[in-house]
Design a protein around this motif. Structure first.
Motif, PDB file in Angstrom:
ATOM      1  N   LEU A  12       0.826  -1.200   0.000  1.00  0.00           N
ATOM      2  CA  LEU A  12       0.000   0.000   0.000  1.00  0.00           C
ATOM      3  C   LEU A  12       0.866   1.258   0.000  1.00  0.00           C
ATOM      4  O   LEU A  12       1.921   1.287   0.645  1.00  0.00           O
ATOM      5  N   GLY A  63      -2.495  -1.216  -3.424  1.00  0.00           N
ATOM      6  CA  GLY A  63      -3.426  -0.106  -3.400  1.00  0.00           C
ATOM      7  C   GLY A  63      -2.874   1.201  -2.865  1.00  0.00           C
ATOM      8  O   GLY A  63      -1.791   1.251  -2.277  1.00  0.00           O
ATOM      9  N   PRO A  81      -4.500   3.844  -0.413  1.00  0.00           N
ATOM     10  CA  PRO A  81      -5.654   4.163   0.453  1.00  0.00           C
ATOM     11  C   PRO A  81      -5.681   5.610   0.952  1.00  0.00           C
ATOM     12  O   PRO A  81      -6.438   5.927   1.869  1.00  0.00           O
ATOM     13  N   THR A 140      -8.621   7.818   2.187  1.00  0.00           N
ATOM     14  CA  THR A 140      -9.259   7.376   3.426  1.00  0.00           C
ATOM     15  C   THR A 140      -8.694   8.102   4.637  1.00  0.00           C
ATOM     16  O   THR A 140      -9.350   8.204   5.665  1.00  0.00           O
ATOM     17  N   THR A 194     -11.489   5.312  -4.633  1.00  0.00           N
ATOM     18  CA  THR A 194     -12.080   4.417  -3.620  1.00  0.00           C
ATOM     19  C   THR A 194     -11.090   4.060  -2.518  1.00  0.00           C
ATOM     20  O   THR A 194     -11.494   3.679  -1.422  1.00  0.00           O
ATOM     21  N   GLY A 195      -9.791   4.152  -2.821  1.00  0.00           N
ATOM     22  CA  GLY A 195      -8.786   3.725  -1.856  1.00  0.00           C
ATOM     23  C   GLY A 195      -8.673   2.226  -1.727  1.00  0.00           C
ATOM     24  O   GLY A 195      -7.946   1.727  -0.865  1.00  0.00           O
ATOM     25  N   GLN A 196      -9.363   1.485  -2.588  1.00  0.00           N
ATOM     26  CA  GLN A 196      -9.382   0.033  -2.500  1.00  0.00           C
ATOM     27  C   GLN A 196      -8.207  -0.584  -3.273  1.00  0.00           C
ATOM     28  O   GLN A 196      -7.804  -0.056  -4.310  1.00  0.00           O
ATOM     29  N   LYS A 201     -14.928   9.219   1.951  1.00  0.00           N
ATOM     30  CA  LYS A 201     -13.543   9.681   1.878  1.00  0.00           C
ATOM     31  C   LYS A 201     -13.471  11.200   2.027  1.00  0.00           C
ATOM     32  O   LYS A 201     -14.470  11.899   1.939  1.00  0.00           O
ATOM     33  N   GLN A 211      -8.787   6.451  11.367  1.00  0.00           N
ATOM     34  CA  GLN A 211      -8.508   5.128  10.819  1.00  0.00           C
ATOM     35  C   GLN A 211      -7.500   4.325  11.631  1.00  0.00           C
ATOM     36  O   GLN A 211      -7.646   3.100  11.760  1.00  0.00           O
TER      37      GLN A 211
END
Length: 349
Positions: free
Chosen positions: A112, A134, A136, A139, A167-169, A255, A303
């Motif tokens: 990530l 990804g 993220p 987020t 999406t941060g996915q 987000k 988070q």
């Protein structure tokens, strides 16, 4: 050399292992400098033909930067420390990209943010069935960096790049390869075999002997809505779709509105930039501004610190994020722009 970076020689191979498995090998400043030291030592060492970058443990190559430490610095009013970290991290990313010898990154497990920075610019990028790749950042009230505005704006990334940014996915191995974030899929149980083979063979031959086709997974079926050029356009198209599209729209709306607008603008500008170095310079501008904003510290709190997953963004909606606010993220940072004059060795298609 950082105690969280293990540097060793295995025959003709120089191996860099990020060794902070309890934190999923999240990068500290000392780790970044340790990687830079190893690359500097091997650049002109005729005994090292190939460099391998990997992560300790089975959870992943690297979960990104140590953003909890970043938040502590921000709350303490220390802007200079974080900026020094990001300047050196981006220097490391560029050093991997332009290294004059093959660099094989083992992007196994979670990869990530900063993990893509250290692994996604290598000359030979390996994913496994466990890879989850990804960005993220939206987020946590930020925008994808470490060269994301370069990687996610290449033609190969297409709408997958927009989906990842907004999406941060993470994507799975098949989508990572198609999107130009990785090159080869090798089963995780054969990574030790690959490392041994690299001691005797050049990377192209070693990888060709072990590579397999990856199974499908996340990122394989991204809605056409992500072809829209703006966040608002993406959301409108998703809202007009089916249940799955509307669920994706709902996810995006959780987000940071500012992070979403900045991420989309960075990707748009990235498409016209001449090099990875130019993208990293743009991203240093973004991070320099983000350090002084509410959303970054608040997103990290929600988070990763309190973990209530209930960030209170400011501004709270996309409609409240005007163009002047977005443009401010692209203004020159204190201390000047990132200076990376050397060209990268390879380009992402």
């Amino acid at each position: 050399m950082s105690e969280d970076v293990v540097v060793e020689r295995r025959g003709r191979v120089g191996v860099i292992t990020l060794d902070r498995p309890a934190a999923m090998n999240a990068l500290t400043h000392a780790m970044v400098l340790g990687v830079l030291d190893a690359l500097d030592a091997w650049r002109d060492d005729d005994g090292v033909a190939t460099v391998v970058i990997r992560g300790a443990g089975e959870r992943g190559l690297c979960a990104g930067g140590d953003v909890v430490g970043l938040r502590r610095a921000i709350l303490d009013g220390d802007d200079e420390g974080p900026l020094r970290f990001f300047r050196d991290e981006y220097r490391m990313d560029a050093a991997v990209a332009r290294f004059p010898k093959p660099v094989v990154s083992l992007m196994d497990g979670v990869v990530l943010g900063g993990g893509i920075g250290i692994g996604g610019h290598a000359s030979h990028r390996v994913v496994t069935e466990r890879s989850r790749v990804g960005f993220p950042e939206v987020t946590i009230g930020f925008a994808p960096d470490v060269g994301a505005s370069w990687l996610l704006s290449r033609p190969a990334a297409g709408r997958v790049g927009a989906w990842m940014a907004l999406t941060g996915q993470p994507v799975g191995p098949a989508a990572a390869i198609r999107a130009g974030l990785a090159d080869h899929h090798i089963p995780s149980h054969r990574l030790d075999e690959l490392l041994a083979s690299l001691e005797e063979h050049d990377p192209d031959a070693a990888l060709a002997a072990l590579a397999t086709e990856p199974a499908g997974g996340a990122g394989d079926d991204v809605p056409v809505a992500f072809d829209a050029p703006t966040v608002e356009g993406v959301l409108a198209a998703l809202d007009a779709g089916g249940d799955a599209d509307r669920e994706t729209a709902a996810l995006i709306r959780t987000k940071s509105p500012t992070g979403l607008r900045v991420a989309a603008e960075a990707r748009r500008r990235g498409a016209d930039l001449p090099s990875l170095e130019a993208a990293l310079a743009q991203e240093l501008r973004i991070v320099a501004h983000a350090i002084g904003t509410h959303d970054l510290a608040e997103g990290i709190r929600a988070q990763l610190v309190d973990k209530d997953r209930d960030p209170r963004w400011q501004p709270a909606t996309l409609a409240d994020v005007d163009d002047a606010l977005v443009d401010a993220y692209f203004s020159p940072p204190p201390g000047g722009d990132l200076d990376l004059p050397l060209p990268i060795v390879r380009s992402i298609p």
